[in-house]
Structures are given as C-alpha cells and as structure tokens.
Design an enzyme around this catalytic site. Structure first.
Site, PDB file in Angstrom:
ATOM      1  CE1 TYR A 586      -4.356  -1.652   0.364  1.00  0.00           C
ATOM      2  CE2 TYR A 586      -2.787  -3.131   1.488  1.00  0.00           C
ATOM      3  CZ  TYR A 586      -4.096  -2.993   0.826  1.00  0.00           C
ATOM      4  OH  TYR A 586      -4.987  -3.776   0.637  1.00  0.00           O
ATOM      5  CB  ILE A 587       3.764   2.497   1.694  1.00  0.00           C
ATOM      6  CG1 ILE A 587       2.537   2.690   3.011  1.00  0.00           C
ATOM      7  CG2 ILE A 587       4.474   3.896   1.928  1.00  0.00           C
ATOM      8  CD1 ILE A 587       3.309   2.648   4.262  1.00  0.00           C
TER       9      ILE A 587
END
Length: 627
Positions: A586-587
C-alpha cells in the site's frame, strides 16, 4: 564473578614469540603474500574480460524502470522454463497407531496412503490445530474416506475418541531431533542438493534474459489450516498430479518433461499472462499459480504501475483541492488538536462536508474560520465532479478525510533524532496506513515473552554500563566529585537480575570454551595428534583500558540502551497492527527510500534484503522525490 575489562583479549588469542627463525621467515612470507595478491588480481581481470562475465554484468545492471515500453498487453515474446517441482512420493515408516485406547489400545495395520494421512495429524498433537474440534472432525472424516478408498481389511477405526496417534507422534519427533543433530557435512550436502534443484527449477529464460522464478514447488499434501475459524480447517489437501497442471510456455520452447508415467493436463502459450503453471487445489477449489519471483522485472513493472496509478490519484486530489481554493477562495486548512474547535479548510474537508447533486453540483456545509458556518452550492466542471465521486467512494464514510492522500505523516520525523527515534516515527506513520486499511491482528501469544526478553537485553547492557562506570572511577577516583552520575546505580538493576545474568554469562563462557575444544580436537584429529580433554591455559594479554576508550564504550552502551527502549515502544505499539502488508502493498516504496535518504537512515532499517531486491527500482529515489 571476576570483573572483565573492556580491553581483555579472547582466550583463544595465540601468543606471538619473536624468535630468530621467526624473523627470518618474514621476507619469505611477505613474498608469498604479494604473489597471492597478484594471482587474485590476474584471475579477477580474466574473469571480467570473459564474455560470460560481460553478459552477467549486463543482466545485473539492466534498469528496466528507466526503459520506455508501451503497455500493449503482451507480457513476453519468448519463454522457456522447467515447469513445477513435485513433492517426493511418500515413504512409509511402518509405525502403527493404536485404536480402542480404553482397552489399552491395539496396533492398527494401515496402507501407506492411510499411514501418511494419520502422520499428518500425529505431527500436530498438542498444537492449537490438533486440539481444535473442527480441525479434528474434518481430519477424521477425510481419514475415514482414505481408509474406505484403500479398502483396508478388518480396519476397526470408527471413532476419533478411540484413536491414539502417540506412537507416530513420538517417531516423528525422534526424526526431527535426528535432523537437528546432523553433522556439518550432512547439512552442507543437503544445502548443495537444494541449490542444484534451485538452479534447474528456480530460473526461466524470458525474452532472452534469465529471470528468477517464485515458488516453483507444488504444495505437498497435508491438512488444511486456514486463517481464523475456517470451517474447512483440518480437511485433507490431496497430492497434486501432473494431469491437473496447466503449463504456460513459449510456442517455440521445449515443453518440460512431466514426472515419469504422467502427462501435463494442458499446455498453453498465452503471452498476455505472467504465470508459468497453474492447477486447482481440492479443499477450496481455488486456483494456484507459479509466477516469477518478486525480484523479477515483470513483478517490478506491475508494482511500479500500481503505485504510479496511486500517484495519479494524489495529483487528482491536489488539483481538485487547488480548483476549490482558486474558484471559491477557500482557505487551505490545517490539522487541529483535540481541544480545538472543529473548523476546517479545503485540505481538511471530510466526507460529510460535501454532498453531490447530479449532474455537476456540489453542496458545501462545514465550519470555517472563527467557527463561521460555510454553506454553499456551486456548479463545477465535469472532471471535478467525477473526481469527487471517486474521493467519496466506499469504504469512505463520515469522519474520513475527503483529500486523504495530501497529508504525509512522515513529515513528523525528528530531523535531529537518533536512528531509532526516526525509525519509530516511520513505523508510526506506517501504522496510520495499516489502521486505515484495517490491517489488524490479535496480540501475538509470544508478545509478553518478547517484551520480557527485550527488558532483559536492556538490563544486560545496563550491567555492562555499570561495569564501565566502575572502571572509569578506578582509573580516575577524582571523578567521584566531578561526575556524581558515575556513582549512581543503574535503574531496575536489582540483585536478583545481576545474579541471574552472571550465571548466564558463566554458562555462555563455558559453551564458548567447549566449542573451542571441539574445534581444536577436530584439527588434531586431521593431523593425527592426541586429542585434548580440556583446553590448555592460555596467557591473556593484560592491557589497561584508556580513559578515551572507556568513555567511548560508555557512550556506545548509553546509545544502545536508548535504541532498545525505542524498539520496545515500537513493538508494544505495534502488537495489534500488521505493518508488513501496508509497507509491501500500500505504500509506494519510493516514499520510504526517499525518506531514508532525506533523514540519513540506512535502507536496511526499513527494508530487509528481500524487499530491497523486490523494490530495486525504488531504492535509488532521491531525497527530494515526492509522491
């Protein structure tokens, strides 16, 4: 226990006796050393000049992320691989389970297939899975099916409660212990065999380049575990046969040979997909795939494409925000403390502050500066209306930020903090993402033990620091008045811990000497010399530590205590959140890499080796790079 000085040499340090013959040997030794250096240099140059080396270097240095490539759906042109590796056939051990435990239990004769299933459960006796009633029920149902299919004559097994798998459990534990006792040579041989298999199955050739394959092994049969309270936990995962497997390979490539006596289910040549093989497992009827490894160019391109899409969304949010600031003269807005009024600006608008009215109207209703209510209905261009629909899409709800991608928690990093403090700030920012994505987890059962272990590690370093303080005062007694902190006892370092720690240190020293004795006797055995019962006393080099070295040691220990305290805080705050998923999926890794470069934090503090390889395309991100 005798005090240990910082400068004590190791017990196995050899004494150097300067004899006449020793002095004469020096020029000869120097000559050999020079010749050896020249030989190594020559071999290195020859290796670098070889065509193979040039090809390897070219492959290693290829930076696909700098290449411009049109995305037309074609993933590869040519593809060659060796297919999947199947688990070896089951080898029966012949240990019999018992049945009818009330009447002392009677040995049961099983076929190899039934024995294998019984062994799957026996290996789990005493574990959470083995004690789970659902797991037991599902396992036993499939165990009875296997017995029926095998047509075992006069098999008495009917009830789970009457089964005793302990003899098999004891046998499997014995085998496990024997593996632990393997010699260094045996372990080396196993490692070499594994590496040889990896060289065959672990690589493919795609478009003329060597690429790493992910998990090329077909999952062996066993009992399905599942996550949480899965209703099928304990069900038998059947052995996958080659006839169930679809191979995907280049049209002109040699099709890998299936195991002897078998054939592949299907062979396809689909260059719009990235999997090499697929099959369906029997428990959940889900499709399993063999893909390229996470470090491969295809996986990297997929990751990069995903994060670039996310960047576009952030740009879209920023552009929409600026549109409102420009058209409606809204103030930018900033974060507020819990004790301040709930006033917002454009950047801090929340889900509930705007309502969309088709086809292109936006209704604003929020508290602005000085708590003055702002209510306004405006017509916006189609693109802005479309953007807002995306920003309000589920799972967003009341209380969520409308422009959630504009703020960056990483800006809270203490620029002058220690590495440990910066890493803690990073993990706290990561935790915000994990909480937002609901990456919750139950507190690990081992959490309490891990925290106790960390506490003991800190106390052990405090014990060392106390020793160094005493050494400083012994060297300079006058410092007792000038530096009273050297006289202060270390906090939490009680007599009970000191006694326990000193016993542990003595045990550690004993183990070290035993290992040295084994090593020494191995050398003597090779040379045909007499073996020793104990190590001879070796004369230690007596050195007096200097004040500079002691002061440096004191500071090092203090820094280590601070770092370990930060680690404890981090671990405790993280006990109910899984940070790995957000960091990997997600990052954008370029955010983390740029942060490392900006705050001088080593990359290995944030990314382990496998992640540095997976995200190689992101590791060189400049400190000024922004998402």
């Amino acid at each position: 226990m005798a005090k240990r000085t910082v400068e004590d040499s190791s017990d196995d340090e050899p004494m150097i006796v300067k004899s006449e013959s020793n002095q004469q040997a020096k020029p000869k030794a120097k000559k050999i050393k020079v010749e050896k250096k020249e030989k190594i240099k020559k071999e290195k140059e020859e290796k670098e000049d070889s065509p193979e080396k040039e090809d390897d270097d070219e492959e290693e240095e290829r930076k696909w992320w700098l290449e411009e490539k049109e995305d037309n759906g074609i993933k590869w042109t040519t593809l060659q691989h060796q297919g999947p590796l199947f688990p070896p056939p089951y080898e029966p051990h012949g240990v019999k389970m018992l049945y009818d435990v009330i009447n002392q239990g009677k040995p049961v004769e099983l076929t190899p297939a039934a024995e294998e299933v019984a062994s799957f459960y026996a290996a789990l006796l005493g574990t959470d899975n083995g004690n789970n009633p659902v797991f037991q029920k599902n396992f036993f149902a499939d165990f009875l099916k296997t017995i029926k299919q095998e047509k075992i004559p006069n098999c008495p097994i009917k009830e789970f409660s009457k089964c005793d798998f302990t003899p098999i459990f004891d046998y499997l534990n014995k085998v496990k212990e024997e593996k632990k006792q393997m010699s260094k040579e045996e372990k080396k041989k196993l490692k070499e065999e594994k590496e040889a298999i990896d060289e065959i199955y672990g690589w493919c050739t795609m478009d003329g380049r060597k690429e790493k394959v992910g998990n090329y092994r077909i999952e062996p049969p066993g009992l399905f575990r599942g996550r949480g309270e899965h209703p099928k936990t304990g069900c038998l995962k059947l052995r996958v046969q080659p006839e169930q497997v679809t191979i995907n390979i280049g049209a002109d490539a040699k099709i890998p040979d299936p195991p002897k006596g078998h054939s592949w289910g299907t062979v396809s040549h689909d260059n719009t997909v990235t999997w090499l093989a697929m099959w369906k497992e029997n428990v959940n009827e889900s499709t399993k795939y063999i893909f390229l490894a996470a470090t491969s160019s295809l996986k990297g391109q997929s990751d990069m494409k995903k994060f670039e899409k996310a960047r576009e969304l952030k740009v879209r949010q920023l552009a929409t925000c600026l549109y409102f600031i420009d058209k409606l003269a809204l103030r930018a807005g900033n974060e507020k403390g819990e004790d301040e009024a709930d006033t917002v600006g454009c950047c801090s608008l929340r889900y509930e502050h705007i309502t969309l009215e088709p086809p292109n109207k936006v209704v604003f209703d929020f508290l602005g500066k000085d708590s003055i209510r702002y209510v306004n209905t405006v017509e916006v261009i189609d693109q802005v209306y479309k953007n807002l629909k995306i920003f309000k899409k589920e799972p967003k709800t009341v209380g969520d930020d409308l422009f959630d991608r504009i703020n960056e928690e990483l800006r809270k990093t203490p620029a002058d903090g220690t590495i440990a403090e910066k890493v803690l700030a990073y993990n706290r920012a990561n935790r915000q993402v994990a909480v937002l994505c609901n990456h919750q987890r139950a507190v690990p059962k081992s959490h309490g033990t891990q925290m106790s272990r960390l506490t003991d590690k800190i106390l052990a370093v405090k014990y060392q620091r106390q020793e160094v303080k005493q050494q400083i005062l012994e060297l300079e007694p006058s410092l007792k008045k000038q530096r009273p902190e050297l006289l202060e006892p270390e906090s939490d370092l009680d007599d009970e811990f000191i006694k326990r720690h000193e016993i542990a240190l003595e045990e550690k020293e004993k183990e070290r000497l035993e290992k040295l004795l084994i090593k020494e006797n191995e050398k003597r055995k090779e040379n045909g010399e007499e073996l020793l019962n104990s190590l001879p006393e070796q004369k230690k080099k007596q050195t007096i530590p200097t004040m500079d070295k002691l002061e440096k040691k004191l500071q090092t220990l203090t820094d280590r205590i601070q770092a370990q305290k930060m680690q404890m805080v981090d671990k405790d705050e993280n006990k109910q959140t899984a940070l790995g998923t957000s960091k990997i999926n997600y990052i954008d890794p370029r955010i983390s890499a740029a942060w490392c470069n900006k705050y001088n934090v080593p990359l290995d503090k944030i990314f382990n080796r496998s992640l540095r390889e997976k995200f190689k395309w992101a590791m060189e991100s400049d400190k000024d790079w922004e998402f």
